[in-house]
Write a protein that holds these residues in place. Structure first.
Motif, short mmCIF file in Angstrom:
data_model
loop_
_atom_site.label_atom_id
_atom_site.label_comp_id
_atom_site.label_asym_id
_atom_site.label_seq_id
_atom_site.Cartn_x
_atom_site.Cartn_y
_atom_site.Cartn_z
N LYS A 1 0.93 7.36 5.48
CA LYS A 1 1.25 6.80 6.82
C LYS A 1 0.21 6.13 7.48
O LYS A 1 -1.26 6.63 7.38
CB LYS A 1 1.19 7.80 7.75
CG LYS A 1 2.63 8.36 7.68
CD LYS A 1 3.72 7.24 8.16
CE LYS A 1 4.93 8.23 8.19
NZ LYS A 1 6.36 8.16 8.31
N CYS A 2 -0.28 5.14 8.33
CA CYS A 2 -1.83 4.25 8.84
C CYS A 2 -2.13 5.01 9.66
O CYS A 2 -1.38 5.79 10.70
CB CYS A 2 -0.56 2.49 9.37
SG CYS A 2 -2.32 1.75 9.77
N SER A 3 -3.29 5.05 9.51
CA SER A 3 -3.73 5.90 11.39
C SER A 3 -4.38 5.26 12.19
O SER A 3 -4.96 5.11 12.70
CB SER A 3 -4.99 6.11 10.19
OG SER A 3 -5.98 5.05 9.39
N TYR A 4 -4.05 3.76 11.97
CA TYR A 4 -4.01 2.86 13.30
C TYR A 4 -2.95 3.40 13.71
O TYR A 4 -2.81 3.24 14.73
CB TYR A 4 -5.02 1.71 12.94
CG TYR A 4 -6.23 1.98 12.19
CD1 TYR A 4 -7.09 2.44 13.50
CD2 TYR A 4 -6.26 1.13 11.03
CE1 TYR A 4 -7.85 1.78 12.73
CE2 TYR A 4 -7.44 1.41 10.68
CZ TYR A 4 -8.86 1.66 11.30
OH TYR A 4 -9.80 2.27 11.19
N CYS B 1 0.06 -3.62 9.93
CA CYS B 1 -1.28 -4.51 11.09
C CYS B 1 -1.62 -4.65 10.35
O CYS B 1 -2.94 -5.47 10.70
CB CYS B 1 -1.58 -3.08 11.94
SG CYS B 1 -2.28 -1.02 10.51
N LEU C 1 2.33 3.38 4.44
CA LEU C 1 1.90 2.26 3.83
C LEU C 1 2.11 2.02 2.83
O LEU C 1 3.20 3.32 2.12
CB LEU C 1 0.61 3.50 3.63
CG LEU C 1 -0.52 3.80 3.93
CD1 LEU C 1 -1.66 5.15 3.84
CD2 LEU C 1 -1.09 2.02 4.69
N SER D 1 -5.84 -2.38 5.59
CA SER D 1 -6.02 -1.60 3.64
C SER D 1 -6.78 -0.35 3.49
O SER D 1 -8.64 0.11 3.98
CB SER D 1 -6.49 -2.84 2.37
OG SER D 1 -7.08 -2.64 3.24
N SER E 1 -3.50 1.00 -1.15
CA SER E 1 -2.84 1.63 0.02
C SER E 1 -3.23 0.59 0.82
O SER E 1 -4.06 0.08 1.27
CB SER E 1 -2.95 2.89 0.41
OG SER E 1 -2.75 3.39 -0.19
N TYR E 2 -2.03 -0.03 1.95
CA TYR E 2 -2.03 -0.62 2.43
C TYR E 2 -1.07 -0.95 4.02
O TYR E 2 0.39 -0.54 3.44
CB TYR E 2 -2.32 -2.38 2.35
CG TYR E 2 -0.78 -3.00 1.60
CD1 TYR E 2 0.18 -3.24 1.75
CD2 TYR E 2 -1.17 -2.10 0.10
CE1 TYR E 2 1.15 -4.40 1.98
CE2 TYR E 2 0.58 -3.12 0.01
CZ TYR E 2 1.31 -3.52 0.08
OH TYR E 2 2.34 -4.31 -0.82
N CYS E 3 -0.99 -1.64 4.78
CA CYS E 3 -0.26 -1.26 5.97
C CYS E 3 0.48 -2.77 6.03
O CYS E 3 -0.24 -3.60 6.09
CB CYS E 3 -1.07 -0.81 7.03
SG CYS E 3 0.55 -0.60 8.26
#
Length: 68
Positions: A26-29, A56, A34, A59, A51-53
């Motif tokens: 999961k994206c931390s932001y 938003c 991800l 990465s 890894s990238y989202c």
């Protein structure tokens, strides 16, 4: 100051495996899923993961794994 909760009870209810999986997937932001890209280098027996989202655009850092 007094609290109505017990630390031992709180720790029993926490699922650390689920927390670790969320931190990897999961994206931390924004909390979205991800996406992971993998590049395999057969000569060096390595896999590079990025890894990238998609939501938003954040990465994560590159992770390097060695194959056996």
């Amino acid at each position: 100051m007094q609290f109505d909760w017990d630390l031992e009870d709180l720790l029993k209810d926490m699922d650390y495996r689920e927390m670790e999986l969320d931190s990897m997937n999961k994206c931390s932001y924004c909390g979205s899923d991800l996406h992971h890209k993998h590049k395999v280098n057969v000569k060096k027996n390595q896999v590079m993961e990025v890894s990238y989202c998609a939501e938003c655009g954040v990465s994560g850092k590159k992770k390097e794994f060695h194959l056996q």
